[in-house]
Design a protein around this motif. Structure first.
Motif, PDB file in Angstrom:
ATOM      1  N   ILE A  56       0.543  -0.791   3.157  1.00 38.98           N
ATOM      2  CA  ILE A  56       0.764   0.602   3.538  1.00 38.98           C
ATOM      3  C   ILE A  56       1.832   1.241   2.665  1.00 38.98           C
ATOM      4  O   ILE A  56       1.700   2.403   2.254  1.00 38.98           O
ATOM      5  N   MET A  57       2.909   0.522   2.343  1.00 34.24           N
ATOM      6  CA  MET A  57       3.952   1.089   1.485  1.00 34.24           C
ATOM      7  C   MET A  57       3.431   1.324   0.074  1.00 34.24           C
ATOM      8  O   MET A  57       3.769   2.330  -0.566  1.00 34.24           O
ATOM      9  N   ASN A  58       2.604   0.422  -0.414  1.00 29.84           N
ATOM     10  CA  ASN A  58       2.029   0.579  -1.746  1.00 29.84           C
ATOM     11  C   ASN A  58       1.111   1.797  -1.799  1.00 29.84           C
ATOM     12  O   ASN A  58       1.167   2.615  -2.720  1.00 29.84           O
ATOM     13  N   ALA A  59       0.260   1.929  -0.776  1.00 24.75           N
ATOM     14  CA  ALA A  59      -0.687   3.045  -0.757  1.00 24.75           C
ATOM     15  C   ALA A  59       0.026   4.384  -0.653  1.00 24.75           C
ATOM     16  O   ALA A  59      -0.311   5.339  -1.367  1.00 24.75           O
ATOM     17  N   LEU A  60       1.029   4.472   0.224  1.00 24.69           N
ATOM     18  CA  LEU A  60       1.744   5.734   0.398  1.00 24.69           C
ATOM     19  C   LEU A  60       2.603   6.065  -0.813  1.00 24.69           C
ATOM     20  O   LEU A  60       2.799   7.231  -1.150  1.00 24.69           O
ATOM     21  N   THR A  61       3.135   5.047  -1.470  1.00 27.89           N
ATOM     22  CA  THR A  61       4.029   5.283  -2.610  1.00 27.89           C
ATOM     23  C   THR A  61       3.257   5.686  -3.857  1.00 27.89           C
ATOM     24  O   THR A  61       3.584   6.674  -4.527  1.00 27.89           O
ATOM     25  N   MET A  62       2.230   4.948  -4.194  1.00 31.22           N
ATOM     26  CA  MET A  62       1.559   5.126  -5.475  1.00 31.22           C
ATOM     27  C   MET A  62       0.424   6.148  -5.445  1.00 31.22           C
ATOM     28  O   MET A  62       0.147   6.786  -6.461  1.00 31.22           O
ATOM     29  N   GLN A  63      -0.258   6.284  -4.319  1.00 27.89           N
ATOM     30  CA  GLN A  63      -1.441   7.134  -4.265  1.00 27.89           C
ATOM     31  C   GLN A  63      -2.471   6.659  -5.303  1.00 27.89           C
ATOM     32  O   GLN A  63      -2.321   5.605  -5.912  1.00 27.89           O
ATOM     33  N   LYS A  64      -3.499   7.453  -5.517  1.00 27.32           N
ATOM     34  CA  LYS A  64      -4.558   7.011  -6.438  1.00 27.32           C
ATOM     35  C   LYS A  64      -4.226   7.274  -7.901  1.00 27.32           C
ATOM     36  O   LYS A  64      -4.630   6.521  -8.784  1.00 27.32           O
ATOM     37  N   GLU A 320       6.905   1.374   9.046  1.00 26.22           N
ATOM     38  CA  GLU A 320       5.661   1.301   8.282  1.00 26.22           C
ATOM     39  C   GLU A 320       4.708   0.270   8.888  1.00 26.22           C
ATOM     40  O   GLU A 320       3.483   0.397   8.763  1.00 26.22           O
ATOM     41  N   TYR A 321       5.268  -0.767   9.535  1.00 26.50           N
ATOM     42  CA  TYR A 321       4.421  -1.760  10.206  1.00 26.50           C
ATOM     43  C   TYR A 321       3.718  -1.127  11.414  1.00 26.50           C
ATOM     44  O   TYR A 321       2.537  -1.371  11.648  1.00 26.50           O
ATOM     45  N   VAL A 322       4.445  -0.302  12.163  1.00 27.38           N
ATOM     46  CA  VAL A 322       3.841   0.377  13.316  1.00 27.38           C
ATOM     47  C   VAL A 322       2.727   1.309  12.847  1.00 27.38           C
ATOM     48  O   VAL A 322       1.657   1.382  13.450  1.00 27.38           O
ATOM     49  N   PHE A 323       2.972   2.012  11.747  1.00 27.98           N
ATOM     50  CA  PHE A 323       1.967   2.926  11.198  1.00 27.98           C
ATOM     51  C   PHE A 323       0.722   2.153  10.777  1.00 27.98           C
ATOM     52  O   PHE A 323      -0.412   2.574  11.036  1.00 27.98           O
ATOM     53  N   ALA A 324       0.927   1.010  10.145  1.00 29.07           N
ATOM     54  CA  ALA A 324      -0.209   0.180   9.725  1.00 29.07           C
ATOM     55  C   ALA A 324      -0.993  -0.312  10.936  1.00 29.07           C
ATOM     56  O   ALA A 324      -2.227  -0.352  10.911  1.00 29.07           O
ATOM     57  N   LYS A 325      -0.289  -0.694  12.004  1.00 27.24           N
ATOM     58  CA  LYS A 325      -0.977  -1.147  13.219  1.00 27.24           C
ATOM     59  C   LYS A 325      -1.802  -0.018  13.829  1.00 27.24           C
ATOM     60  O   LYS A 325      -2.915  -0.245  14.311  1.00 27.24           O
ATOM     61  N   MET A 326      -1.255   1.194  13.815  1.00 27.27           N
ATOM     62  CA  MET A 326      -1.989   2.339  14.346  1.00 27.27           C
ATOM     63  C   MET A 326      -3.310   2.520  13.614  1.00 27.27           C
ATOM     64  O   MET A 326      -4.362   2.732  14.213  1.00 27.27           O
ATOM     65  N   LEU A 327      -3.256   2.407  12.295  1.00 31.29           N
ATOM     66  CA  LEU A 327      -4.460   2.599  11.487  1.00 31.29           C
ATOM     67  C   LEU A 327      -5.460   1.470  11.705  1.00 31.29           C
ATOM     68  O   LEU A 327      -6.671   1.697  11.713  1.00 31.29           O
ATOM     69  N   SER A 328      -4.950   0.251  11.887  1.00 27.85           N
ATOM     70  CA  SER A 328      -5.856  -0.889  12.023  1.00 27.85           C
ATOM     71  C   SER A 328      -6.611  -0.880  13.346  1.00 27.85           C
ATOM     72  O   SER A 328      -7.639  -1.532  13.481  1.00 27.85           O
ATOM     73  N   LYS A 329      -6.099  -0.123  14.324  1.00 28.05           N
ATOM     74  CA  LYS A 329      -6.744  -0.067  15.631  1.00 28.05           C
ATOM     75  C   LYS A 329      -7.731   1.088  15.759  1.00 28.05           C
ATOM     76  O   LYS A 329      -8.303   1.304  16.810  1.00 28.05           O
ATOM     77  N   GLY A 330      -7.908   1.845  14.696  1.00 31.17           N
ATOM     78  CA  GLY A 330      -8.858   2.945  14.752  1.00 31.17           C
ATOM     79  C   GLY A 330      -8.338   4.137  13.994  1.00 31.17           C
ATOM     80  O   GLY A 330      -7.413   4.050  13.196  1.00 31.17           O
ATOM     81  N   ASP A 331      -8.913   5.303  14.261  1.00 31.27           N
ATOM     82  CA  ASP A 331      -8.557   6.540  13.591  1.00 31.27           C
ATOM     83  C   ASP A 331      -7.595   7.312  14.489  1.00 31.27           C
ATOM     84  O   ASP A 331      -8.011   7.992  15.420  1.00 31.27           O
ATOM     85  N   PRO A 332      -6.263   7.208  14.262  1.00 28.92           N
ATOM     86  CA  PRO A 332      -5.325   7.913  15.116  1.00 28.92           C
ATOM     87  C   PRO A 332      -5.409   9.414  14.895  1.00 28.92           C
ATOM     88  O   PRO A 332      -5.854   9.881  13.857  1.00 28.92           O
ATOM     89  N   SER A 333      -4.964  10.164  15.891  1.00 22.59           N
ATOM     90  CA  SER A 333      -4.960  11.611  15.733  1.00 22.59           C
ATOM     91  C   SER A 333      -4.034  11.991  14.597  1.00 22.59           C
ATOM     92  O   SER A 333      -3.080  11.285  14.288  1.00 22.59           O
ATOM     93  N   GLY A 334      -4.295  13.135  13.979  1.00 20.79           N
ATOM     94  CA  GLY A 334      -3.481  13.564  12.851  1.00 20.79           C
ATOM     95  C   GLY A 334      -2.015  13.687  13.213  1.00 20.79           C
ATOM     96  O   GLY A 334      -1.139  13.276  12.457  1.00 20.79           O
TER      97      GLY A 334
END
Length: 451
Positions: A56-64, A320-334
């Motif tokens: 999650i830190m890599n994805a948020l930091t670097m982007q595409k 960032e771990y909590v954020f990753a867990k949120m994503l892994s459990k489904g599509d959280p609200s915006g």
């Protein structure tokens, strides 16, 4: 741990970079690690949030996509043309080295180890072609650096290489693996490069230092995962203790109460080897009594509370771990995703600043090695929060592709990991329709259990 394993552990220690990579690659709790950190010898990897955090830190930091932006363009048109040409040259160097892919592995090193090392080499690929710059990302464990202030005055790099050797008849040849050591000296009165193959100096690649600097860039950051490793060890050790407590309650020890009567050594050894899986029959004499060893109190409950406390510390220190867990459990609200993500914005911005400093220095060093002038520029990272969860999913899936080969191979041959990036992106787009399932795998593939 057996006596032989203990001896090996005494002779081998796990470095900080190796420890970090062991957590990332789910390879912790080998005998030398358990011995070095004084852990319970039956510890297992049950809980390990490190891969999720790194992804999650890599994805948020670097982007595409990283872009280059020139700072304070000159008023003179000819100067602008020159700066644009330098920018295009940097982009060409990036393209030749697949740096838009390499950047992810660079970020992994920084996130795991607080340090990353890049070496630049000037190469002429063939006669009549323009010289180029080769970017090599090294394991910090393999690099030793000495500094005078901020200036690198000595560097030593260890590695492996394949060397082609001709057969004696001159009709063929073969490749041999050799140990390569490079040493760079940039000391007043002594500026030299020395290279050895299997301990023997290589005259072709040794000689005067070609530049007034050592072509190595040291990336450093304050982002620190090391405190997390100790908490994970404690959590998993408690889990191992709990397993043993439950085991003993399911098949408890028996012991005698008659004073002065002891089990002989053979009986003790047999009981220990059986792990209490066989019914134990002991004859201690007519006056002896046998009873079960039972644990009093709520030790298991206290251990579970300790685990909960460790998990709370981890979630507070690493949102960032909590954020990753949120994503892994489904599509959280915006809103939910954005609220949690804002807690890690400062971390991401700090990491981006460290990466910007290192890459801009690398770019300007590459220009100087090609006889060009430096340019004042910075990196454009894009928004920290993607426009959609699906966009974040796509980035995480792209990051996963770097794990399809071993770390050693990635470091040596990173440009070969994704030979066709355009096709890879097309494949990612086709998979977006099942993004919600893919994100669970992307964030959880390296976890052994749900956490």
């Amino acid at each position: 741990m057996t006596e032989n394993e203990t001896l090996k552990a005494l002779l081998k220690t796990v470095s900080k970079p190796a420890r970090a990579w062991a957590f990332y690659e789910n390879e912790i709790y080998k005998s030398e690690y358990v011995y070095q950190y004084g852990l319970f010898d039956e510890i297992k990897e049950i809980f390990n949030p490190v891969p999720k955090i790194v992804f999650i830190m890599n994805a948020l930091t670097m982007q595409k996509q990283l872009d280059i932006e020139i700072i304070d363009k000159k008023d003179n048109d000819s100067d602008n043309d020159s700066e644009d040409a330098q920018k295009q040259l940097i982009e060409k160097i990036w393209e030749d080295n697949s740096f838009q892919n390499m950047k992810y592995l660079l970020a992994v090193w920084l996130i795991l180890n607080k340090k990353a090392i890049i070496e630049l080499n000037k190469k002429t690929l063939s006669k009549g072609t323009e010289p180029s710059i080769i970017i090599t990302l090294h394991d910090p464990d393999d690099v030793k650096i000495e500094k005078q202030g901020n200036k690198i005055i000595y560097a030593k790099i260890k590695g492996k290489a394949k060397i082609f050797k001709k057969d004696k008849d001159g009709m063929g040849g073969h490749f041999e693996d050799v140990s390569v050591t490079k040493e760079f000296y940039n000391i007043e009165g002594f500026k030299r490069r020395k290279e050895t193959y299997d301990g023997e100096p290589n005259k072709d690649t040794s000689g005067p230092l070609g530049f007034d600097y050592i072509p190595i860039i040291e990336f450093e950051t304050d982002y620190n995962l090391e405190p997390l490793f100790n908490k994970i060890d404690q959590y998993n050790q408690i889990e191992a203790y709990l397993d043993n407590i439950f085991y003993l309650h399911g098949d408890p020890l028996i012991w005698d109460t008659k004073e002065g009567v002891q089990m002989d050594e053979t009986t003790k050894e047999n009981i220990q080897k059986s792990r209490f899986k066989h019914q134990v029959m002991l004859h201690m004499g007519s006056d002896a009594k046998m009873q079960y060893l039972e644990m009093q109190g709520n030790i298991a409950q206290l251990m579970l509370q300790k685990q909960e406390g460790l998990l709370e510390l981890i979630e507070n220190d690493y949102p960032e771990y909590v954020f990753a867990k949120m994503l892994s459990k489904g599509d959280p609200s915006g809103d939910a995703a954005e609220i949690k993500a804002t807690e890690i914005v400062t971390k991401v911005e700090s990491l981006r600043g460290d990466i910007n400093d290192g890459i801009t220095k690398m770019n300007n060093m590459a220009l100087k090695m090609l006889g060009k002038s430096e340019i004042d520029h910075k990196l454009k990272f894009g928004d920290i929060l993607p426009k959609s969860v699906k966009e974040l999913v796509s980035m995480i899936m792209e990051l996963r592709s770097t794990k399809l080969i071993t770390r050693e191979t990635a470091l040596k041959k990173f440009p070969e990991i994704i030979p066709d990036p355009e096709q890879e992106l097309k494949n990612l787009e086709e998979e977006e329709k099942k993004a919600l399932e893919d994100i669970h795998r992307g964030l959880s593939d390296h976890d052994h259990t749900e956490d």
